[in-house]
Write a protein that holds these residues in place. Structure first.
Motif, short mmCIF file in Angstrom:
data_model
loop_
_atom_site.label_atom_id
_atom_site.label_comp_id
_atom_site.label_asym_id
_atom_site.label_seq_id
_atom_site.Cartn_x
_atom_site.Cartn_y
_atom_site.Cartn_z
N ASP A 149 -9.45 36.96 -6.87
CA ASP A 149 -8.76 35.44 -6.11
C ASP A 149 -7.90 35.48 -6.84
OD1 ASP A 149 -10.00 34.41 -8.29
OD2 ASP A 149 -11.51 34.09 -7.37
N GLY A 150 -7.04 35.59 -7.61
CA GLY A 150 -5.97 34.95 -8.50
C GLY A 150 -4.57 35.91 -8.02
N THR A 151 -3.44 35.84 -8.63
CA THR A 151 -2.25 35.91 -8.10
C THR A 151 -2.28 37.67 -8.93
OG1 THR A 151 -1.92 34.55 -7.27
CG2 THR A 151 -0.01 35.91 -7.75
N ALA A 152 -1.20 38.72 -8.87
CA ALA A 152 -0.94 39.52 -9.48
C ALA A 152 -0.10 39.24 -10.31
CB ALA A 152 -0.93 40.97 -8.47
N VAL A 153 0.21 39.39 -11.37
CA VAL A 153 1.39 39.52 -12.26
C VAL A 153 1.89 40.68 -13.29
CG1 VAL A 153 3.02 38.06 -13.91
CG2 VAL A 153 1.18 36.87 -12.24
N SER A 154 3.11 41.29 -12.60
CA SER A 154 3.31 42.10 -13.99
C SER A 154 4.47 41.65 -15.29
CB SER A 154 3.94 43.16 -13.29
OG SER A 154 5.36 42.61 -12.30
N ALA A 155 4.35 42.21 -15.88
CA ALA A 155 5.48 42.01 -17.34
C ALA A 155 5.10 43.24 -17.70
CB ALA A 155 4.00 41.50 -18.32
N GLU A 156 6.92 43.13 -18.30
CA GLU A 156 7.51 44.69 -18.47
C GLU A 156 6.63 44.61 -20.52
OE1 GLU A 156 11.14 45.12 -17.54
OE2 GLU A 156 11.17 44.65 -15.99
N LEU A 157 6.50 45.64 -20.52
CA LEU A 157 6.77 46.02 -22.66
C LEU A 157 7.30 47.31 -22.17
CD1 LEU A 157 2.79 47.65 -21.86
CD2 LEU A 157 3.98 45.31 -22.35
N PRO A 158 8.98 46.77 -22.19
CA PRO A 158 10.10 47.10 -22.96
C PRO A 158 10.30 49.06 -23.79
CG PRO A 158 10.30 45.31 -23.50
CD PRO A 158 8.64 45.26 -22.81
N HIS A 159 10.12 48.45 -25.17
CA HIS A 159 9.39 49.32 -25.62
C HIS A 159 8.28 50.79 -25.89
CE1 HIS A 159 10.80 45.55 -27.76
NE2 HIS A 159 11.77 46.85 -28.72
N THR A 160 7.20 50.07 -25.23
CA THR A 160 6.31 50.32 -24.55
C THR A 160 6.56 51.83 -23.78
OG1 THR A 160 4.06 49.12 -25.55
CG2 THR A 160 3.19 50.82 -24.25
N GLY A 161 7.30 51.56 -23.31
CA GLY A 161 7.93 52.64 -21.79
C GLY A 161 6.79 52.12 -20.09
N ALA A 162 6.11 50.96 -20.03
CA ALA A 162 4.95 50.90 -19.10
C ALA A 162 4.64 49.07 -18.86
CB ALA A 162 3.60 51.29 -19.50
N GLN A 163 4.04 49.13 -17.53
CA GLN A 163 4.54 47.53 -17.31
C GLN A 163 2.59 47.35 -17.37
OE1 GLN A 163 6.56 45.77 -13.87
NE2 GLN A 163 8.25 46.94 -14.50
N ILE A 164 2.07 46.34 -17.92
CA ILE A 164 1.39 45.91 -17.40
C ILE A 164 0.72 44.70 -16.50
CG2 ILE A 164 1.23 43.92 -19.10
CD1 ILE A 164 -1.68 43.94 -20.07
N LEU A 165 0.02 44.65 -15.64
CA LEU A 165 -0.57 44.34 -14.25
C LEU A 165 -1.75 43.34 -15.07
CD1 LEU A 165 0.23 46.71 -11.14
CD2 LEU A 165 2.07 45.27 -12.96
N PHE A 166 -2.24 42.00 -14.03
CA PHE A 166 -3.07 41.50 -14.05
C PHE A 166 -2.77 40.59 -13.06
CE2 PHE A 166 0.69 40.01 -16.91
CZ PHE A 166 0.69 39.07 -17.40
N ASP A 167 -4.27 39.64 -13.20
CA ASP A 167 -4.29 37.98 -12.47
C ASP A 167 -4.31 36.91 -13.11
OD1 ASP A 167 -6.69 38.51 -13.38
OD2 ASP A 167 -7.49 38.33 -11.25
N VAL A 168 -3.36 35.96 -12.68
CA VAL A 168 -3.49 34.51 -13.50
C VAL A 168 -4.01 33.90 -12.11
CG1 VAL A 168 -2.34 32.70 -14.46
CG2 VAL A 168 -1.41 35.80 -14.70
N ASP A 169 -5.04 32.57 -12.07
CA ASP A 169 -5.04 32.19 -11.76
C ASP A 169 -3.94 31.62 -10.73
OD1 ASP A 169 -7.42 29.62 -10.93
OD2 ASP A 169 -5.59 28.30 -11.17
N THR A 170 -4.27 30.98 -9.07
CA THR A 170 -3.21 31.29 -8.47
C THR A 170 -2.37 28.96 -8.72
OG1 THR A 170 -3.99 32.36 -6.92
CG2 THR A 170 -2.19 30.63 -6.41
N GLU A 171 -3.51 28.10 -8.96
CA GLU A 171 -2.81 26.98 -9.22
C GLU A 171 -2.07 26.82 -10.67
OE1 GLU A 171 -5.01 22.68 -9.34
OE2 GLU A 171 -6.16 24.19 -9.81
N ARG A 172 -3.40 27.62 -11.66
CA ARG A 172 -2.23 27.85 -13.17
C ARG A 172 -1.33 28.25 -12.87
NH1 ARG A 172 -5.53 28.49 -18.48
NH2 ARG A 172 -6.02 26.63 -17.15
N LEU A 173 -0.82 28.86 -12.51
CA LEU A 173 0.79 30.50 -12.16
C LEU A 173 1.20 29.56 -11.41
CD1 LEU A 173 1.91 32.52 -12.35
CD2 LEU A 173 1.52 33.31 -10.69
N SER A 174 1.12 28.37 -9.98
CA SER A 174 2.29 27.74 -9.59
C SER A 174 2.48 26.65 -10.80
CB SER A 174 1.77 27.29 -8.54
OG SER A 174 2.27 26.21 -7.91
#
Length: 269
Positions: free
Chosen positions: A106-131
């Motif tokens: 029930d949160g907002t999906a966020v993606s963060a790059e892992l530039p050295h690892t060669g991947a991205q991590i997808l995770f959710d953050v509470d929508t109010e907190r992210l805003s």
């Protein structure tokens, strides 16, 4: 909460610093690191309750936190996360991957790059907190707490030719990061209530990845005394090559009073 002098005395020079924050439910951890003199850091923490109102109160109690910085990182925690190779990741497809894995989020999906690892991590953050984070800070980079650790251990794993499993053993959980010469294999976190829980997760991952019990390396971080006395003797019954991770003594990596995601944020710099 009163303004902390050590933090707020840098108001006029905030643009020369990188701000990193990590809210773990009990504290808002704050780290300021000079962009040129990387050994110059100021760190502190503010007690918070696990509510959005408490986080906002803590942030606004320190005038410096809303100033302009060279860069701002906000580290969040979530039990809902997955890793996507860069070859498959895109702004259009990432939400689909995340929603497929976690349809109950029930949160907002966020993606963060892992530039050295060669991947991205997808995770959710509470929508109010992210805003709040995005409207309060200047172009903040929102990271999952595993991201700095994954980047750091990936680079460390390149120094040898064997496969490696890095494990950070905390008070109530363990974080695992696995690599071989082809690159990143796995990262995960497990709650533990007994030493045997951690041993089980380590050996299970080791078996699933097909690591060699003699030649491949298990590297442990955490309380070294506890690891030597109570954990490594149990693991040596099954694995031969066990080491303790030694972090550089330079700030902030060498500051053991900081949570590990803050200590390893330099992997992003």
């Amino acid at each position: 909460m009163e303004p902390i002098p050590a933090l707020n005395q840098l108001m006029k020079e905030s643009h020369k610093y990188i701000l990193t924050m990590y809210a773990d439910g009990s504290y808002l951890h704050i780290l300021l690191q000079h962009t040129e003199q990387r050994g110059t850091i100021v760190a502190d923490r503010l007690p918070i309750r696990p509510t959005q109102a408490s986080l906002e109160e803590a942030v606004f109690s320190q005038p410096i936190l809303t100033r302009a910085f060279e860069k701002v990182f906000f580290i969040a925690d979530s039990t809902r996360y997955t890793f996507i190779p860069n070859a498959f990741a895109s702004a259009e497809d990432n939400p689909r991957y995340f929603n497929f894995c976690f349809p109950d989020s029930d949160g907002t999906a966020v993606s963060a790059e892992l530039p050295h690892t060669g991947a991205q991590i997808l995770f959710d953050v509470d929508t109010e907190r992210l805003s709040f984070v995005r409207r309060t800070f200047d172009r903040p980079v929102v990271l999952h707490r595993l991201a700095p650790m994954c980047e750091y251990f990936y680079r460390k794993s390149r120094l040898a030719y064997n496969a490696k499993l890095y494990v950070h053993w905390g008070s109530g959980s363990i974080d695992l990061f696995a690599f071989n010469q082809q690159g990143f294999l796995l990262a995960n976190s497990f709650a533990i209530h007994h030493v045997n829980d951690g041993i089980y997760y380590i050996l299970n991952v080791w078996k699933q990845l097909g690591f060699n019990a003699t030649d491949d390396e298990l590297s442990l971080s955490g309380d070294h005394r506890e690891l030597r006395q109570h954990i490594i003797p149990l693991l040596r019954k099954h694995l031969a090559f066990i080491t303790l991770t030694k972090f550089p003594s330079t700030p902030p990596t060498g500051d053991e009073s900081l949570p590990l995601p803050l200590r390893l944020i330099t992997a992003y710099l």
